[in-house]
Design an enzyme around this catalytic site. Structure first.
Site, PDB file in Angstrom:
ATOM      1  N   CYS A 154       2.296 -27.596 -32.976  1.00  0.00           N
ATOM      2  CA  CYS A 154       2.164 -28.739 -33.479  1.00  0.00           C
ATOM      3  C   CYS A 154       3.195 -29.302 -34.048  1.00  0.00           C
ATOM      4  O   CYS A 154       3.746 -28.600 -34.307  1.00  0.00           O
ATOM      5  CB  CYS A 154       0.926 -27.834 -34.630  1.00  0.00           C
ATOM      6  SG  CYS A 154       0.566 -28.994 -36.312  1.00  0.00           S
TER       7      CYS A 154
ATOM      8  N   ASP B 157       5.230 -13.561 -36.894  1.00  0.00           N
ATOM      9  CA  ASP B 157       6.208 -13.226 -37.675  1.00  0.00           C
ATOM     10  C   ASP B 157       5.651 -13.559 -39.743  1.00  0.00           C
ATOM     11  O   ASP B 157       6.314 -13.282 -40.770  1.00  0.00           O
ATOM     12  CB  ASP B 157       7.490 -12.945 -38.025  1.00  0.00           C
ATOM     13  CG  ASP B 157       7.856 -14.422 -38.338  1.00  0.00           C
ATOM     14  OD1 ASP B 157       7.051 -15.321 -37.696  1.00  0.00           O
ATOM     15  OD2 ASP B 157       9.014 -14.795 -38.391  1.00  0.00           O
ATOM     16  N   LYS B 158       4.657 -14.359 -39.739  1.00  0.00           N
ATOM     17  CA  LYS B 158       4.672 -14.794 -40.816  1.00  0.00           C
ATOM     18  C   LYS B 158       3.573 -14.439 -41.093  1.00  0.00           C
ATOM     19  O   LYS B 158       1.985 -14.539 -40.111  1.00  0.00           O
ATOM     20  CB  LYS B 158       4.709 -16.271 -40.889  1.00  0.00           C
ATOM     21  CG  LYS B 158       6.198 -16.826 -40.973  1.00  0.00           C
ATOM     22  CD  LYS B 158       6.444 -18.222 -41.129  1.00  0.00           C
ATOM     23  CE  LYS B 158       8.377 -18.130 -40.612  1.00  0.00           C
ATOM     24  NZ  LYS B 158       8.459 -18.420 -39.449  1.00  0.00           N
TER      25      LYS B 158
ATOM     26  N   CYS C 199      -2.859 -32.530 -40.803  1.00  0.00           N
ATOM     27  CA  CYS C 199      -3.459 -32.569 -38.918  1.00  0.00           C
ATOM     28  C   CYS C 199      -4.443 -30.966 -38.824  1.00  0.00           C
ATOM     29  O   CYS C 199      -4.604 -30.003 -40.069  1.00  0.00           O
ATOM     30  CB  CYS C 199      -2.876 -31.999 -37.148  1.00  0.00           C
ATOM     31  SG  CYS C 199      -1.880 -30.005 -37.927  1.00  0.00           S
TER      32      CYS C 199
ATOM     33  N   ASN D 259       3.543 -24.101 -34.715  1.00  0.00           N
ATOM     34  CA  ASN D 259       4.016 -25.111 -35.725  1.00  0.00           C
ATOM     35  C   ASN D 259       6.182 -25.597 -35.199  1.00  0.00           C
ATOM     36  O   ASN D 259       6.739 -24.313 -36.066  1.00  0.00           O
ATOM     37  CB  ASN D 259       4.232 -24.973 -37.009  1.00  0.00           C
ATOM     38  CG  ASN D 259       2.772 -24.214 -36.809  1.00  0.00           C
ATOM     39  OD1 ASN D 259       2.018 -24.668 -36.721  1.00  0.00           O
ATOM     40  ND2 ASN D 259       2.705 -24.186 -38.118  1.00  0.00           N
TER      41      ASN D 259
ATOM     42  N   ASP E  25       3.181 -16.364 -32.064  1.00  0.00           N
ATOM     43  CA  ASP E  25       4.370 -17.045 -32.504  1.00  0.00           C
ATOM     44  C   ASP E  25       5.541 -16.884 -31.830  1.00  0.00           C
ATOM     45  O   ASP E  25       5.823 -16.176 -31.005  1.00  0.00           O
ATOM     46  CB  ASP E  25       4.638 -16.701 -33.877  1.00  0.00           C
ATOM     47  CG  ASP E  25       5.667 -17.040 -34.855  1.00  0.00           C
ATOM     48  OD1 ASP E  25       5.925 -18.943 -34.457  1.00  0.00           O
ATOM     49  OD2 ASP E  25       6.591 -17.278 -35.307  1.00  0.00           O
TER      50      ASP E  25
ATOM     51  N   ASP F 222       9.048 -18.508 -33.138  1.00  0.00           N
ATOM     52  CA  ASP F 222      10.655 -18.872 -34.259  1.00  0.00           C
ATOM     53  C   ASP F 222       9.945 -17.572 -34.880  1.00  0.00           C
ATOM     54  O   ASP F 222       9.010 -17.570 -35.862  1.00  0.00           O
ATOM     55  CB  ASP F 222      10.526 -19.924 -35.293  1.00  0.00           C
ATOM     56  CG  ASP F 222      10.670 -20.742 -33.664  1.00  0.00           C
ATOM     57  OD1 ASP F 222      11.158 -20.899 -32.311  1.00  0.00           O
ATOM     58  OD2 ASP F 222      10.834 -22.338 -34.452  1.00  0.00           O
TER      59      ASP F 222
HETATM   60 ZN   LIG Z   1      -1.000 -30.502 -35.460  1.00  0.00          ZN
END
Ligand SMILES: [Zn+2]
Length: 164
Positions: free
Chosen positions: A89, A133-134, A104, A51, A8, A10
Site C-alpha cells: 500500500c 510484528d504489529k 485508501c 504498508n 508483513d 518490515d
Molecule cells: Zn493503500
C-alpha cells in the site's frame, strides 16, 4: 484451493529500519529465509502484504518498492526459495504526494491486500495464516478472516513451525 502464509515485511521478514528502500541496508530477520524455503517446499504460497507509506510521503517511489522486492527474490534464489507475490500500500492520508494522499482501502489494518490475493490465487483462508510484528497486521488478518499471529521477535521459523 491453495493455502498461503501472508507476511508483513518490515520487522517480520527483514529488520525494520524507518522507511527502508536502500537494499544495501537490507537484513533478513533470523529464520526468515528458512521459513520461506520451508513454506515453498510444503505447498504454501508465500505472500507479502506491506504498508509502504514512504511512497505517499515522498521518500521513495513505487518503482523503488518494486525494485526492492525483486532484490529480495534475487537473494532468495540463492537458497532456491521465493516469495510468490508482493502486495504493498503506497498510500497515506497525510502524504505529500497528491496521487497517494488518500484514505485508501488497502492500508493495513484494512484487509484489501489479503482479499485481493485470496481472489487472485484462489486461497482457502481457513488453511492460511497472517504473521506480522504489529497489532495492525493481526487486525488486518482478522479483518480478512485469516488466522493471525503476532511475531514478537526472535527466530521467525521457530514461530511458524508451531502453526504449519
Ligand atoms: Zn493503500
Amino acid at each position: 484451493m491453495n493455502k498461503a502464509i501472508f507476511f508483513d515485511r518490515d520487522g517480520t521478514l527483514n529488520v525494520d529500519l524507518d522507511y527502508l528502500c536502500d537494499f544495501e541496508k537490507f537484513q533478513w530477520i533470523d529464520g526468515a529465509v528458512e521459513a520461506i524455503k520451508f513454506l515453498n517446499d510444503n505447498n504454501y504460497l508465500v505472500i507479502v502484504v506491506t504498508n509502504q507509506s514512504g511512497v505517499a510521503r515522498g521518500f521513495f517511489t513505487e518503482d523503488d518498492v518494486k525494485i526492492f522486492h525483486n532484490q529480495m527474490n534475487e537473494e532468495l534464489k540463492k537458497f532456491d526459495a521465493h516469495i510468490d507475490e508482493f502486495y504493498y500500500c503506497p498510500h497515506h492520508p497525510q502524504g505529500v504526494i497528491v496521487k497517494y494522499k488518500i484514505d485508501c482501502e488497502c492500508r493495513k489494518p484494512k484487509s484489501k491486500m489479503i482479499e485481493d490475493a485470496c481472489k487472485k490465487f484462489n486461497i482457502d483462508k481457513s488453511k492460511s495464516l497472517m504473521i506480522g510484528d504489529k497489532i495492525r497486521d493481526v487486525e488486518c488478518g482478522e479483518n480478512a478472516g485469516v488466522r493471525s499471529i503476532l511475531f514478537e521477535g526472535g527466530n521467525i521459523f521457530d514461530l511458524i513451525k508451531k502453526f504449519v
